[in-house]
Design a protein around this motif. Structure first.
Motif, mmCIF file in Angstrom:
data_model
loop_
_atom_site.group_PDB
_atom_site.id
_atom_site.type_symbol
_atom_site.label_atom_id
_atom_site.label_comp_id
_atom_site.label_asym_id
_atom_site.label_seq_id
_atom_site.Cartn_x
_atom_site.Cartn_y
_atom_site.Cartn_z
ATOM 1 N N PRO A 177 -17.079 -22.840 26.655
ATOM 2 C CA PRO A 177 -18.274 -22.564 27.453
ATOM 3 C C PRO A 177 -17.915 -22.102 28.859
ATOM 4 O O PRO A 177 -17.072 -22.696 29.528
ATOM 5 N N GLY A 178 -18.518 -21.015 29.281
ATOM 6 C CA GLY A 178 -18.299 -20.491 30.622
ATOM 7 C C GLY A 178 -17.235 -19.420 30.724
ATOM 8 O O GLY A 178 -17.185 -18.684 31.717
ATOM 9 N N ARG A 198 -17.994 -12.009 32.927
ATOM 10 C CA ARG A 198 -19.122 -11.098 33.162
ATOM 11 C C ARG A 198 -19.512 -11.115 34.635
ATOM 12 O O ARG A 198 -19.755 -10.062 35.249
ATOM 13 N N GLU A 199 -19.599 -12.311 35.196
ATOM 14 C CA GLU A 199 -19.969 -12.449 36.606
ATOM 15 C C GLU A 199 -18.946 -11.780 37.523
ATOM 16 O O GLU A 199 -19.301 -11.087 38.479
ATOM 17 N N TYR A 248 -22.695 -15.273 21.676
ATOM 18 C CA TYR A 248 -22.506 -15.984 22.942
ATOM 19 C C TYR A 248 -23.439 -15.500 24.051
ATOM 20 O O TYR A 248 -23.435 -16.070 25.148
ATOM 21 N N GLY A 249 -24.210 -14.458 23.777
ATOM 22 C CA GLY A 249 -25.197 -14.011 24.755
ATOM 23 C C GLY A 249 -24.612 -13.415 26.004
ATOM 24 O O GLY A 249 -25.203 -13.516 27.090
ATOM 25 N N VAL A 250 -23.454 -12.783 25.908
ATOM 26 C CA VAL A 250 -22.805 -12.143 27.048
ATOM 27 C C VAL A 250 -22.704 -10.647 26.757
ATOM 28 O O VAL A 250 -22.232 -10.249 25.698
ATOM 29 N N THR A 251 -23.142 -9.821 27.699
ATOM 30 C CA THR A 251 -23.209 -8.374 27.490
ATOM 31 C C THR A 251 -22.034 -7.668 28.152
ATOM 32 O O THR A 251 -21.916 -7.683 29.388
ATOM 33 N N GLN A 278 -20.701 -10.801 20.846
ATOM 34 C CA GLN A 278 -21.502 -10.756 22.075
ATOM 35 C C GLN A 278 -22.911 -11.271 21.844
ATOM 36 O O GLN A 278 -23.532 -11.850 22.747
ATOM 37 N N LEU A 326 -16.560 -16.523 28.846
ATOM 38 C CA LEU A 326 -17.085 -15.160 28.791
ATOM 39 C C LEU A 326 -18.103 -14.921 29.911
ATOM 40 O O LEU A 326 -18.155 -13.835 30.497
ATOM 41 N N GLU A 327 -18.892 -15.939 30.189
ATOM 42 C CA GLU A 327 -19.896 -15.814 31.248
ATOM 43 C C GLU A 327 -19.246 -15.555 32.613
ATOM 44 O O GLU A 327 -19.732 -14.733 33.406
ATOM 45 N N THR A 328 -18.123 -16.235 32.869
ATOM 46 C CA THR A 328 -17.432 -16.056 34.155
ATOM 47 C C THR A 328 -16.861 -14.658 34.285
ATOM 48 O O THR A 328 -16.947 -14.032 35.354
#
Length: 434
Positions: A225-226, A232-233, A262-265, A259, A228-230
């Motif tokens: 968790p975090g 992206r940011e 995990y909801g990351v674009t 994608q 792929l989100e990181t």
């Protein structure tokens, strides 16, 4: 075809001996040589549904699936019919076809982050082209990749980690100039802090991150968790391009790829032979403003004489039509979970240290005391010798796994209750023998 529970690779051994006289190492791709497990590599003569048939007429439940693309199984009627129809029209034209437009529309519809897409002939070509495009778009040179992720045999990506988490990579193959890998940073997979530090130090130099959103080349390791989100940011903050290498996971883990799970674009996505139904093909696509930098619209050059092969496109469109049917991925995920739960139960009963990972129809098996495998060093610490024995014990009982402890496995829609039962019976015998 034999019902024997012990494979006899006599014909395969003869073919391998002959092959070594004409082909380096006797194989056209290194993992086929069985160097990771020992023994004689198998030569296959055919496949049907969930099964492979070798040159000695031994029949195996197949969990390799041509390394992922055969999500429908071998010789699916819809794919074969599409190929037969196209064969009657020709093999290729070296020019555009209506079918290329149709499959491009389908890909863009199913993967919303892909606004425009370019077809190529392999996953390696897709990742190479995507990185060139990212560099051209950003006017920067540095690339970030992650330890344990494989993106094809591109010179700048054949790198291993340097002496520290934030050092530039070292060449991982002879023939790769140091000047190529000097442009590549290598970070530990799932290490969020290392990624943040790298961007703090070098963000203005970084053209792109390329990552397997689910790592499938160090066995199967999902993102924490975090993670792929990181990235992206960070890519948004530093105006770098985020590339998801979905050559393995695209249309494999879910209809929209990892994608969508995990909801990351990402900004760009690379796809592989799954979009060709198993035939050689690849693609890269993403944001229209980035894709418009590719020739003939823009200054970033990329070309391919056989790109958009009519045969590959026909097979791919047939496959994409099938996987859109209601309940397809739910069934695939359920069957994979059923098998992995059965494996875990049998390993536990035999007192074997064993754990699994799963994302959709992809899975990984690890001989380790660890309950969760999320890092490259955990993978490397697994009991490889035990895996080698397990591989051959499963093969003796007509189950074909990837011949390496560091490759993901794949379940297809053709795997049913009978195949799962055969697999679990074989595993029970293998765990007992271990």
């Amino acid at each position: 075809m034999t019902d024997s529970t012990h494979y006899e690779p006599k014909r395969s051994a003869e073919l391998f001996e002959e092959a070594q006289r004409y082909i380096p190492g006797g194989v056209n791709s290194p993992v086929r040589a069985f160097r990771g497990v020992g023994g004689t590599p198998l030569f296959f003569s055919g496949g049907q549904g969930a099964y492979l048939l070798d040159e000695d007429s031994n029949r195996y439940v197949d969990y390799v699936g041509a390394w992922g693309p055969l999500i429908l199984g071998h010789c699916h009627p819809a794919v074969i019919s599409a190929l037969q129809t196209q064969l009657s029209k020709g093999l290729g034209y070296g020019a555009s076809t209506a079918a290329e437009v149709e499959i491009a529309k389908t890909i863009c519809k199913l993967v919303p982050s892909i606004e425009k897409v370019r077809l190529v002939t392999s996953g390696t070509e897709a990742t190479m082209s995507a990185i060139r495009l990212a560099r051209g778009f950003t006017r920067r040179d540095k690339v970030v990749k992650f330890e344990g992720c494989y993106h094809g045999h591109v010179d700048g990506l054949l790198v291993k980690a340097g002496s520290g988490a934030l050092t530039l990579g070292e060449p991982d193959s002879l023939g790769v100039p140091r000047s190529y890998t000097d442009q590549t940073f290598v970070l530990p997979y799932n290490d969020i802090d290392a990624m943040k530090q790298l961007f703090a130090d070098h963000g203005g130099e970084i053209a792109c991150i390329i990552v397997e959103p689910v790592a499938g080349n160090m066995n199967l390791v999902p993102p924490v968790p975090g993670f792929l989100e990181t990235m992206r940011e960070l890519c948004t903050q530093y105006e770098s391009v985020l590339i998801f290498d979905e050559v393995m996971t695209g249309f494999r883990t879910a209809l929209g790829g990892a994608q969508s799970v995990y909801g990351v674009t990402p900004d760009l996505t690379t796809l592989g032979k799954v979009i060709g139904g198993g035939l050689p093909v690849g693609a890269f696509g993403g944001r229209a403003d980035i894709m418009n930098c590719i020739a003939p619209l823009g200054p970033v050059y990329q070309a391919g004489t056989l790109a958009g092969s009519p045969l590959a496109v026909a097979a791919g469109q047939a496959m994409l039509n099938e996987i859109q049917k209601p309940g397809f991925y739910e069934g695939l995920t359920q069957r994979t979970s059923q098998m992995l739960e059965g494996l875990q139960q049998r390993a536990d009963a035999a007192g074997i240290a064993f754990t699994t990972n799963q994302v959709g129809g992809m899975f990984g098996c690890f001989f380790t005391e660890e309950k969760a495998v999320t890092r490259f060093e955990q993978v490397m610490a697994c009991n490889v010798e035990r895996f080698k024995r397990y591989f051959h014990l499963m093969l003796d009982n007509n189950v074909y796994l990837a011949p390496s402890a560091f490759e993901a496995g794949f379940v297809s829609a053709a795997h049913g209750d009978d195949e799962i039962r055969l697999t679990l019976d074989a595993a029970e015998k293998a765990f007992a023998a271990l």
